[in-house]
Each structure stands twice: as structure tokens, then as C-alpha cells.
Scaffold this active site. Structure first.
Site, PDB file in Angstrom:
ATOM      1  CD1 TRP A  65     -21.889  23.705-104.467  1.00  0.00           C
ATOM      2  CD2 TRP A  65     -23.339  25.396-104.544  1.00  0.00           C
ATOM      3  NE1 TRP A  65     -21.694  24.475-103.357  1.00  0.00           N
ATOM      4  CE2 TRP A  65     -22.560  25.518-103.377  1.00  0.00           C
ATOM      5  CE3 TRP A  65     -24.326  26.347-104.796  1.00  0.00           C
ATOM      6  CZ2 TRP A  65     -22.741  26.566-102.460  1.00  0.00           C
ATOM      7  CZ3 TRP A  65     -24.496  27.389-103.889  1.00  0.00           C
ATOM      8  CH2 TRP A  65     -23.716  27.484-102.738  1.00  0.00           C
ATOM      9  CG  ASP A 115     -20.921  25.467-111.127  1.00  0.00           C
ATOM     10  OD1 ASP A 115     -19.868  26.132-111.026  1.00  0.00           O
ATOM     11  OD2 ASP A 115     -21.762  25.384-110.202  1.00  0.00           O
ATOM     12  CE  LYS A 122     -16.425  28.042-104.681  1.00  0.00           C
ATOM     13  NZ  LYS A 122     -16.731  28.136-103.258  1.00  0.00           N
TER      14      LYS A 122
HETATM   15  N1  PMP Z   1     -21.313  26.236-107.751  1.00  0.00           N
HETATM   16  C1  PMP Z   1     -20.330  25.694-107.003  1.00  0.00           C
HETATM   17  C2  PMP Z   1     -19.686  24.417-107.456  1.00  0.00           C
HETATM   18  C3  PMP Z   1     -19.956  26.323-105.817  1.00  0.00           C
HETATM   19  O1  PMP Z   1     -18.986  25.784-105.059  1.00  0.00           O
HETATM   20  C4  PMP Z   1     -20.584  27.524-105.421  1.00  0.00           C
HETATM   21  C5  PMP Z   1     -20.189  28.286-104.178  1.00  0.00           C
HETATM   22  N2  PMP Z   1     -19.544  27.646-103.210  1.00  0.00           N
HETATM   23  C6  PMP Z   1     -21.610  28.032-106.223  1.00  0.00           C
HETATM   24  C7  PMP Z   1     -21.929  27.367-107.389  1.00  0.00           C
HETATM   25  C8  PMP Z   1     -22.329  29.288-105.854  1.00  0.00           C
HETATM   26  O2  PMP Z   1     -21.485  30.328-106.138  1.00  0.00           O
HETATM   27  P1  PMP Z   1     -21.765  31.855-105.774  1.00  0.00           P
HETATM   28  O3  PMP Z   1     -21.708  31.969-104.304  1.00  0.00           O
HETATM   29  O4  PMP Z   1     -20.631  32.549-106.480  1.00  0.00           O
HETATM   30  O5  PMP Z   1     -23.084  32.217-106.344  1.00  0.00           O
END
Ligand code: PMP
Length: 365
Positions: A105, A176, A200
Site C-alpha cells: 500500500w 495511512d 476494516k
Molecule cells: N492502505 C491500506 C493500509 C490498506 O489496507 C488498503 C486496503 N486494503 C488501502 C490502503 C486501499 O484502500 P481502499 O480499498 O479503501 O482504497
């Protein structure tokens, strides 16, 4: 469908919600008490929805201990849109943003920021397949970073910061926190901006929470698309356009539930117990189960581990699923098993998995 038919859901997200929240939402789905219409049907401009929306905002600030110099925003587009919105608002032309590269991510966040401006990787765990969180001593910052970006919990690799990194004085720290927000008390004043997809630990997909320091508002370039400017949403208290009303309603219920259960200190104790049980099971398996994360970087939210062979991993996941332990297959970039045990995941589910692990090793070890 009754509550007793629910299985244990180890999904990384969208993920398990507190049962009392689901039950209350079901009870009130057709008509909100005192409103006579479903929360799905009422105008976001109605007094009834304003009460829910501003109530959720205030409850979040109270629960998380967010001070008035920060503003809570309810947005859409997921954490993924924040990968773009953060640099769009905070990375002026000619400057550099520093990123900690700690997993898939953060790599995606870096790729998006590079479309806006210069990015410098201040520390990375890539060389060891993101099995750890780099220490403060490893950070090499650029001359004058516009901000520093971190990912407090790496959902895929199962690593987590257990400290707020020390960054150069006066440089805004952006986090994040998609997969560990509200898992423990956290000093939000240390962060200039925090963002998290809600699916989550907070609510359901469709809502993205942003907590931004007010002095950082209004920095988007002139002529920006209106949605991409944090100031647009701050000015209208998240009601510039139609917000994800049901997700905000559920967030409010989740926050109420967390408060009733003793707040974030109590949540941290529960999470510590749950993760502790799983890591103890890994550590006492004489190396049969191998944790991916180095011990001091272990996540309390996503527990990742390998078995002696891929064949055994496949069987483990299949047999666990058959026993009502769902969603344990690891992400393809790590392989193996990933048990996601967010705030709402019940301790009984962890006990069931630990029992299953011992039994599986006994039969196959
Ligand atoms: N950052 C992290 C740490 C994540 O775990 C995720 C999704 N699993 C995301 C960003 C992406 O999030 P989204 O699907 O809400 O765009």
C-alpha cells in the site's frame, strides 16, 4: 439468518462488524426511531441525517481524543483516492515528499505521489520482503520534505508501527491508518493528516475518514477539481455533496459500541490478547508455523504466517474454511496464511483458530 449461524470471518476487509451494531442496524433499517423513514431514504440535508453525521464526527473526536485544531472529514474514493489527494493538497510544485516504503500500500501511495511531484523514499523494508518496520535511525530525509508519509499498519505483510516515527521538526507527518485506526490510543496531535478506508475498523466500504490539521486546509492548487480540495469538504462539514449516508450511520454505531466497551484502552487490551494468543501459537510450534513479520514489528491486526509447504498451506486454508474459519488465505505477495483480527473480531474466533492450528500440526507435522 440468525447470529448463531455466523462463522468466524478473518477477512482483511471489508471485515467483520460488531454483532450488536449489525443487529441495531437491522432493527432500525426500515424506519429510524422518531424519523419514520429508513436511513437509506432520508435526505443528507435533513435534520435527522445532520444529527447522525455531526454526531459521528463529534463521537470520533471524543473517542480518539482529536483536538479542535484538527477537522474530521467523511469522504469517498477509499484510501486509494487519498494516495492522490494528499500530494495534490500538500506537495507544491518544486518540493519533495518523503515516504516510508513498508509494503504494497505504501508502494501504491508512492506511485500516485510521483504523478504529482518529487518523492524521496526515506526508509524501506523492501530488501527483506517488508517483514519489518524500519527504525528511526535508518531514516534519510530529503533536504526539506513537504511532508513525511507512513503506513501505520501494513495489511498485507502483517507489520505495524509501535512508535510514532521521529521526523524533522515542523514537517507534517501523514499516516495511512486504514487497517489499524482506533485499534489503540494514539496521539492524533502528532499527525498532520490521518486517513483510513472505513471497511476494516470503522464501518463499511464507501466511506473514507480523514483527520486533517486545519492549518493545512486551503493549500490545493488554484483551479483544482472541487472534490480533490480538502477545504471544500472542511467548509461544508463533509456535506459538500451527498456523503455515503449508510456508512456514516454505521460508523456512528461502531463508535458508540467502542465507547460502551471501554474506549480505546480497552480495545488495545483486547487486541493485545487476541494477537498474543496467535503469536504464541506460532512461537510454540517449534518452527512449523513461521511468522512473516519480525517479532518487534508484528501487527495486532493482521497476523501472517507460513507453513512448511504450499501444499500444506492450501490444505490448512481449505480445512479451516470447512470448520467455519473463513478468509485465512494470505495475500499473493506473501503467500501462506493471514488472520485479520480487527477490533470487532471476537476472541472466541482466535481461540478456535489456535485450537485448529495445534490440531492441524498434530495431524500433519
Ligand atoms: N492502505 C491500506 C493500509 C490498506 O489496507 C488498503 C486496503 N486494503 C488501502 C490502503 C486501499 O484502500 P481502499 O480499498 O479503501 O482504497
Amino acid at each position: 439468518m440468525t447470529a448463531s449461524q455466523r462463522i468466524f470471518n478473518f477477512s482483511a476487509g471489508p471485515a467483520v462488524l460488531p454483532l450488536p451494531v449489525l443487529e441495531e442496524a437491522r432493527r432500525d433499517l426500515v424506519a429510524l426511531p422518531g424519523v419514520g423513514m429508513s436511513v437509506l431514504e432520508i435526505s443528507h440535508r435533513s435534520k435527522a441525517f445532520e444529527k447522525i453525521c455531526f454526531g459521528a464526527e463529534e463521537r470520533f473526536m471524543r473517542l480518539a481524543g482529536v483536538a479542535d485544531d484538527h477537522q474530521v472529514l467523511f469522504l469517498q474514493g477509499g484510501a486509494t483516492l487519498q494516495f492522490s489527494m494528499v500530494p495534490w493538497n500538500l506537495l507544491p510544485a518544486g518540493s519533495t515528499a518523503d515516504y516510508f516504503e513498508t509494503g504494497v500500500w505504501s508502494e501504491k501511495a508512492i506511485a500516485e505521489a510521483r504523478k504529482v511531484g518529487e518523492v524521496h523514499v526515506a526508509a524501506s523494508s523492501k530488501a527483506t520482503r517488508h517483514d519489518r518496520i524500519p527504525g528511526d535511525g535508518e531514516s534519510r530525509y530529503s533536504a526539506r520534505p513537504a511532508y513525511v508519509h507512513m503506513t501505520s499498519n501494513n495489511t498485507i505483510f502483517g507489520t505495524q508501527y509501535h512508535r510514532v516515527p521521529t521526523v524533522p521538526a515542523g514537517v507534517p507527518l501523514v499516516n495511512d491508518a486504514s487497517s489499524d485506526i482506533l485499534c489503540r490510543p494514539l496521539d492524533f496531535s502528532r499527525f498532520a493528516l490521518t486517513y483510513a478506508g472505513a471497511q476494516k475498523n470503522l464501518s463499511i466500504a464507501g466511506l473514507t475518514l480523514v483527520v486533517v490539521r486545519k492549518d493545512l486546509l486551503g493549500r490545493a492548487p488554484a483551479g483544482s477539481p472541487v472534490y480533490l480540495d480538502y477545504a471544500t469538504h472542511a467548509k461544508e462539514r463533509s456535506l459538500y455533496n451527498t456523503p455515503p449516508v449508510f456508512a456514516i450511520y454505521l460508523l456512528d454505531l461502531v463508535l458508540e459500541h467502542l465507547l460502551a466497551q471501554g474506549g480505546l484502552e480497552a480495545a488495545a487490551r483486547r487486541n493485545g490478547r487476541k494477537a498474543g494468543m496467535l503469536y504464541a501459537a506460532i512461537d510454540s510450534s517449534a518452527g512449523w508455523y513461521r511468522g512473516h513479520a519480525q517479532p518487534d514489528s508484528r501487527s495486532t491486526m493482521n497476523v501472517t504466517f507460513r507453513l512448511p509447504s504450499e501444499e500444506l498451506e492450501k490444505r490448512f486454508v481449505a480445512e479451516a474454511t470447512a470448520e467455519g474459519l473463513d478468509g485465512l488465505k494470505g495475500h499473493r505477495s506473501v503467500g501462506g496464511v493471514r488472520a485479520s483480527i480487527y477490533n470487532a473480531f471476537p476472541e472466541a474466533g482466535v481461540e478456535a483458530l489456535v485450537g485448529f492450528m495445534a490440531e492441524f500440526q498434530r495431524r500433519n507435522g
